[in-house]
Motif scaffolding. Sequence first.
Motif, mmCIF file in Angstrom:
data_model
loop_
_atom_site.group_PDB
_atom_site.id
_atom_site.type_symbol
_atom_site.label_atom_id
_atom_site.label_comp_id
_atom_site.label_asym_id
_atom_site.label_seq_id
_atom_site.Cartn_x
_atom_site.Cartn_y
_atom_site.Cartn_z
ATOM 1 N N SER A 34 -32.751 -23.986 -17.058
ATOM 2 C CA SER A 34 -33.800 -23.331 -16.750
ATOM 3 C C SER A 34 -34.911 -24.452 -16.037
ATOM 4 C CB SER A 34 -34.660 -22.458 -17.729
ATOM 5 O OG SER A 34 -34.774 -23.332 -19.048
ATOM 6 N N THR A 35 -34.840 -25.669 -16.434
ATOM 7 C CA THR A 35 -35.476 -26.496 -15.838
ATOM 8 C C THR A 35 -35.110 -27.023 -14.178
ATOM 9 O OG1 THR A 35 -35.684 -27.861 -17.950
ATOM 10 C CG2 THR A 35 -36.189 -29.211 -16.114
ATOM 11 N N THR A 36 -33.687 -26.820 -14.049
ATOM 12 C CA THR A 36 -33.302 -26.867 -12.827
ATOM 13 C C THR A 36 -33.877 -25.812 -12.064
ATOM 14 O OG1 THR A 36 -31.298 -27.644 -13.213
ATOM 15 C CG2 THR A 36 -31.449 -26.845 -11.156
ATOM 16 N N LEU A 37 -33.823 -24.278 -12.335
ATOM 17 C CA LEU A 37 -34.480 -23.155 -11.720
ATOM 18 C C LEU A 37 -35.982 -23.566 -11.729
ATOM 19 C CD1 LEU A 37 -33.774 -20.581 -10.635
ATOM 20 C CD2 LEU A 37 -34.106 -19.479 -12.647
ATOM 21 N N GLU A 38 -36.534 -24.015 -12.499
ATOM 22 C CA GLU A 38 -38.065 -24.237 -12.671
ATOM 23 C C GLU A 38 -38.207 -24.886 -11.208
ATOM 24 O OE1 GLU A 38 -41.430 -26.763 -14.468
ATOM 25 O OE2 GLU A 38 -39.897 -26.472 -15.619
ATOM 26 N N HIS A 39 -37.394 -26.215 -10.910
ATOM 27 C CA HIS A 39 -37.815 -27.033 -9.700
ATOM 28 C C HIS A 39 -37.461 -26.030 -8.431
ATOM 29 C CE1 HIS A 39 -38.070 -30.610 -12.038
ATOM 30 N NE2 HIS A 39 -37.010 -30.303 -12.571
ATOM 31 N N ILE A 40 -36.438 -25.227 -8.562
ATOM 32 C CA ILE A 40 -36.414 -24.424 -7.273
ATOM 33 C C ILE A 40 -37.631 -23.456 -7.016
ATOM 34 C CG2 ILE A 40 -34.898 -22.521 -6.347
ATOM 35 C CD1 ILE A 40 -32.427 -24.118 -7.695
ATOM 36 N N ILE A 41 -37.964 -22.687 -8.177
ATOM 37 C CA ILE A 41 -39.083 -21.854 -8.285
ATOM 38 C C ILE A 41 -40.408 -22.543 -7.523
ATOM 39 C CG2 ILE A 41 -40.971 -20.652 -9.631
ATOM 40 C CD1 ILE A 41 -37.976 -19.769 -11.320
ATOM 41 N N ARG A 42 -40.696 -23.630 -8.228
ATOM 42 C CA ARG A 42 -41.954 -24.532 -7.827
ATOM 43 C C ARG A 42 -41.832 -24.887 -6.319
ATOM 44 N NH1 ARG A 42 -45.271 -26.608 -11.205
ATOM 45 N NH2 ARG A 42 -43.740 -26.639 -12.866
ATOM 46 N N ASN A 43 -40.698 -25.016 -5.768
ATOM 47 C CA ASN A 43 -40.551 -25.477 -4.415
ATOM 48 C C ASN A 43 -40.787 -24.075 -3.792
ATOM 49 O OD1 ASN A 43 -39.476 -25.647 -1.698
ATOM 50 N ND2 ASN A 43 -38.207 -27.555 -2.418
ATOM 51 N N GLN A 44 -40.284 -23.143 -4.099
ATOM 52 C CA GLN A 44 -40.548 -21.787 -3.284
ATOM 53 C C GLN A 44 -41.814 -21.090 -3.397
ATOM 54 O OE1 GLN A 44 -38.033 -20.269 -1.337
ATOM 55 N NE2 GLN A 44 -37.353 -22.430 -1.536
ATOM 56 N N SER A 45 -42.435 -21.467 -4.519
ATOM 57 C CA SER A 45 -43.845 -21.010 -4.651
ATOM 58 C C SER A 45 -44.778 -21.723 -3.591
ATOM 59 C CB SER A 45 -44.507 -21.207 -5.951
ATOM 60 O OG SER A 45 -44.554 -22.838 -6.214
ATOM 61 N N ARG A 46 -44.595 -22.873 -3.163
ATOM 62 C CA ARG A 46 -45.419 -23.447 -1.996
ATOM 63 C C ARG A 46 -44.766 -23.048 -0.705
ATOM 64 N NH1 ARG A 46 -44.406 -28.166 -5.672
ATOM 65 N NH2 ARG A 46 -42.758 -28.664 -4.735
ATOM 66 N N ARG A 47 -43.632 -22.735 -0.640
ATOM 67 C CA ARG A 47 -43.061 -22.400 0.692
ATOM 68 C C ARG A 47 -43.534 -20.987 0.881
ATOM 69 N NH1 ARG A 47 -37.780 -20.498 1.754
ATOM 70 N NH2 ARG A 47 -37.339 -20.294 4.023
ATOM 71 N N CYS A 48 -43.417 -20.262 -0.146
ATOM 72 C CA CYS A 48 -43.632 -18.457 0.188
ATOM 73 C C CYS A 48 -45.228 -18.067 -0.341
ATOM 74 C CB CYS A 48 -42.595 -17.991 -0.750
ATOM 75 S SG CYS A 48 -40.748 -18.062 -0.213
ATOM 76 N N GLY A 49 -45.768 -19.098 -0.745
ATOM 77 C CA GLY A 49 -47.344 -18.637 -1.095
ATOM 78 C C GLY A 49 -47.485 -17.703 -2.440
ATOM 79 N N PHE A 50 -46.849 -18.060 -3.444
ATOM 80 C CA PHE A 50 -47.116 -17.440 -4.744
ATOM 81 C C PHE A 50 -47.359 -18.405 -5.561
ATOM 82 C CE2 PHE A 50 -42.572 -17.745 -4.829
ATOM 83 C CZ PHE A 50 -42.264 -18.519 -6.106
ATOM 84 N N GLN A 51 -48.149 -17.988 -6.807
ATOM 85 C CA GLN A 51 -48.436 -18.950 -7.880
ATOM 86 C C GLN A 51 -47.402 -19.204 -8.829
ATOM 87 O OE1 GLN A 51 -51.921 -18.107 -10.161
ATOM 88 N NE2 GLN A 51 -51.845 -16.024 -9.667
ATOM 89 N N PHE A 52 -47.053 -20.340 -9.156
ATOM 90 C CA PHE A 52 -46.148 -20.703 -10.358
ATOM 91 C C PHE A 52 -47.069 -20.992 -11.497
ATOM 92 C CE2 PHE A 52 -43.181 -23.585 -12.388
ATOM 93 C CZ PHE A 52 -42.370 -22.724 -12.926
ATOM 94 N N ARG A 53 -46.802 -20.452 -12.588
ATOM 95 C CA ARG A 53 -47.504 -20.633 -13.787
ATOM 96 C C ARG A 53 -46.461 -21.119 -14.890
ATOM 97 N NH1 ARG A 53 -53.177 -20.025 -13.461
ATOM 98 N NH2 ARG A 53 -53.204 -21.146 -15.374
ATOM 99 N N ARG A 54 -46.558 -21.820 -15.656
ATOM 100 C CA ARG A 54 -45.740 -22.324 -16.837
ATOM 101 C C ARG A 54 -46.453 -22.756 -18.017
ATOM 102 N NH1 ARG A 54 -42.107 -27.658 -17.897
ATOM 103 N NH2 ARG A 54 -40.669 -26.682 -19.268
ATOM 104 N N SER A 55 -45.689 -21.509 -19.173
ATOM 105 C CA SER A 55 -46.532 -22.006 -20.439
ATOM 106 C C SER A 55 -45.996 -23.272 -21.061
ATOM 107 C CB SER A 55 -45.965 -20.669 -21.301
ATOM 108 O OG SER A 55 -46.367 -20.868 -22.782
ATOM 109 N N HIS A 56 -46.856 -23.908 -22.004
ATOM 110 C CA HIS A 56 -46.291 -25.154 -22.627
ATOM 111 C C HIS A 56 -46.168 -24.614 -23.908
ATOM 112 C CE1 HIS A 56 -47.026 -27.439 -19.283
ATOM 113 N NE2 HIS A 56 -48.039 -26.830 -18.843
#
Length: 148
Positions: A34-56
Amino acid sequence: ASSTLPLSTEVCARCAPEPGLRAVVFNRVPKCGSTTLEHIIRNQSRRCGFQFRRSHDYVNCSISEGEQRRFARLITDLASRRRVLYDRHLHFVDFAQLGSNSLRPVYINMLREPLSMQVSAFYFWRDCICRTHKPFCRAAWQPSNSSP
């Protein structure tokens, strides 16, 4: 031998997001990449204009009904401002059962072959305990008082 799927930037018609989709919950499963997928999601959030939020909160996967209501309000609030993908180790929260008629997030999970997941967990905990000495590691692996 493992097979890999070709990566494509094209989106097929049946995979395109629904126009009203406002929230996706990435329901993390420990040690499944999931950490690898998180990096992909974070990159795509900037590219596609959605917010990415992560619980700690990495520990409380099963939450009370009150906490589920707070979680539903949080996701609803985030989604009211901008499309959101929220990432947390969490069991399924049924928004409809909680009375949320305005928002029904889509849930995604990433799973892994069980043996490789256990091997990954072993090395994670070994490094956590033996090398980093983080308080999180010590709290999760308290020695038992009973003899083997």
